[in-house]
Write a protein that holds these residues in place. Structure first.
Motif, PDB file in Angstrom:
ATOM      1  N   LYS A 117     -18.103  -0.067 -20.762  1.00 38.75           N
ATOM      2  CA  LYS A 117     -17.488   0.900 -21.260  1.00 38.75           C
ATOM      3  C   LYS A 117     -16.322   0.364 -22.499  1.00 38.75           C
ATOM      4  CE  LYS A 117     -14.081   4.516 -20.472  1.00 38.75           C
ATOM      5  NZ  LYS A 117     -13.226   5.278 -19.420  1.00 38.75           N
ATOM      6  N   GLN A 133     -24.127   2.543 -28.942  1.00 39.49           N
ATOM      7  CA  GLN A 133     -25.077   3.570 -28.502  1.00 39.49           C
ATOM      8  C   GLN A 133     -25.997   2.825 -27.434  1.00 39.49           C
ATOM      9  OE1 GLN A 133     -24.855   6.807 -28.759  1.00 39.49           O
ATOM     10  NE2 GLN A 133     -23.942   7.289 -30.545  1.00 39.49           N
ATOM     11  N   LEU A 136     -23.946   2.581 -24.472  1.00 37.97           N
ATOM     12  CA  LEU A 136     -23.759   3.511 -23.746  1.00 37.97           C
ATOM     13  C   LEU A 136     -25.025   4.189 -22.992  1.00 37.97           C
ATOM     14  CD1 LEU A 136     -21.393   5.468 -26.395  1.00 37.97           C
ATOM     15  CD2 LEU A 136     -20.884   4.873 -23.987  1.00 37.97           C
ATOM     16  N   ALA A 137     -26.189   3.949 -23.797  1.00 38.04           N
ATOM     17  CA  ALA A 137     -27.516   4.264 -23.005  1.00 38.04           C
ATOM     18  C   ALA A 137     -27.498   3.383 -21.820  1.00 38.04           C
ATOM     19  CB  ALA A 137     -28.467   4.062 -23.945  1.00 38.04           C
ATOM     20  N   GLN A 140     -25.134   5.123 -19.328  1.00 38.31           N
ATOM     21  CA  GLN A 140     -25.717   6.285 -18.675  1.00 38.31           C
ATOM     22  C   GLN A 140     -26.899   6.065 -17.542  1.00 38.31           C
ATOM     23  OE1 GLN A 140     -25.660   9.439 -20.851  1.00 38.31           O
ATOM     24  NE2 GLN A 140     -26.377  10.739 -19.019  1.00 38.31           N
ATOM     25  N   ARG A 141     -27.702   5.030 -18.158  1.00 38.46           N
ATOM     26  CA  ARG A 141     -28.600   4.619 -16.970  1.00 38.46           C
ATOM     27  C   ARG A 141     -28.102   4.039 -15.345  1.00 38.46           C
ATOM     28  NH1 ARG A 141     -31.004  -0.094 -15.863  1.00 38.46           N
ATOM     29  NH2 ARG A 141     -29.954  -1.040 -18.041  1.00 38.46           N
ATOM     30  N   ASP A 143     -24.928   4.262 -14.520  1.00 42.29           N
ATOM     31  CA  ASP A 143     -23.758   5.273 -13.918  1.00 42.29           C
ATOM     32  C   ASP A 143     -24.286   6.645 -14.449  1.00 42.29           C
ATOM     33  OD1 ASP A 143     -21.447   6.152 -12.991  1.00 42.29           O
ATOM     34  OD2 ASP A 143     -20.200   5.525 -14.621  1.00 42.29           O
ATOM     35  N   PRO A 144     -25.117   7.105 -13.904  1.00 40.32           N
ATOM     36  CA  PRO A 144     -25.802   8.619 -14.089  1.00 40.32           C
ATOM     37  C   PRO A 144     -24.382   9.809 -13.884  1.00 40.32           C
ATOM     38  CG  PRO A 144     -26.974   7.744 -12.472  1.00 40.32           C
ATOM     39  CD  PRO A 144     -26.267   6.726 -12.790  1.00 40.32           C
ATOM     40  N   ASP A 146     -21.403   8.949 -13.937  1.00 38.62           N
ATOM     41  CA  ASP A 146     -20.189   8.957 -14.994  1.00 38.62           C
ATOM     42  C   ASP A 146     -18.824   8.701 -14.166  1.00 38.62           C
ATOM     43  OD1 ASP A 146     -19.069   8.154 -17.527  1.00 38.62           O
ATOM     44  OD2 ASP A 146     -18.566  10.339 -17.908  1.00 38.62           O
ATOM     45  N   ASN A 151     -18.040   9.206 -20.827  1.00 35.04           N
ATOM     46  CA  ASN A 151     -18.479  10.591 -21.571  1.00 35.04           C
ATOM     47  C   ASN A 151     -17.503  10.544 -22.568  1.00 35.04           C
ATOM     48  OD1 ASN A 151     -16.478  11.050 -19.421  1.00 35.04           O
ATOM     49  ND2 ASN A 151     -16.855  13.214 -19.810  1.00 35.04           N
ATOM     50  N   ARG A 154     -18.829   8.416 -25.296  1.00 35.80           N
ATOM     51  CA  ARG A 154     -19.886   8.944 -25.786  1.00 35.80           C
ATOM     52  C   ARG A 154     -19.566  10.229 -26.905  1.00 35.80           C
ATOM     53  NH1 ARG A 154     -21.507   8.758 -20.818  1.00 35.80           N
ATOM     54  NH2 ARG A 154     -23.105   7.265 -20.203  1.00 35.80           N
TER      55      ARG A 154
END
Length: 165
Positions: A117, A133, A136-137, A140-141, A143-144, A146, A151, A154
């Motif tokens: 992060k 980006q 961040l992708a 997301q994968r 740590d769905p 979050d 976020n 993001r």
């Protein structure tokens, strides 16, 4: 009568931090107005306890918030390497698989996610939006749910992308 005054910790850096290292971290946290002094304290803590992940977090935050994004990025990479090694997973965020102990607050996995992060934030500050980006992708994968609050980064990235359009 012997009276001892206990000074509350300024910041809780985590569990199982050796007392001398925690003392350096606490002094650095109280010295944010004196960058050079805070940096010296954190570098000393890093030399004395190179496996303590909270030291890296404190150091990259100090650099970042004082505008030293290149130094912050360097320390973030050190943190990512240390956390991956301690957590027993691959360093490369693009290929690492979910499944490390991401949920435990003081785990190497959680430190890894927070460092990712931070790296995304650093990359945004460096105007490297594509890299931010991609990071961040990966976050997301990995740590769905979050748990590390990516976020916020993001949303910042989306806002900056709108400004660029």
């Amino acid at each position: 009568m012997n009276v001892t005054t206990l000074m509350p910790e300024r910041v809780i850096f985590g569990k199982n931090i050796p007392a001398p290292i925690n003392a350096l971290l606490q002094e650095a946290a109280g010295s944010t107005g004196n960058f050079a002094h805070a940096e010296q304290l954190l570098l000393r803590a890093q030399r004395q306890a190179p496996e303590q992940l909270p030291v890296y977090t404190a150091l990259y935050k100090l650099y970042f918030y004082n505008g030293y994004t290149d130094k912050a990025e360097e320390v973030v990479f050190q943190s990512l390497h240390k956390a991956a090694k301690q957590g027993g997973f691959h360093y490369d965020w693009a290929t690492v698989q979910a499944g490390a102990d991401w949920g435990e607050p003081d785990s190497a996995g959680r430190a890894y996610l927070y460092s990712l992060k931070a790296l995304a934030f650093v990359r945004l500050r460096q105007n490297d939006y594509g890299s931010a980006q991609a990071i961040l992708a990966s976050l997301q994968r990995l740590d769905p749910a979050d748990v590390v609050g990516a976020n916020v980064i993001r949303d910042l990235a989306a806002s900056l992308a709108e400004e660029q359009a």
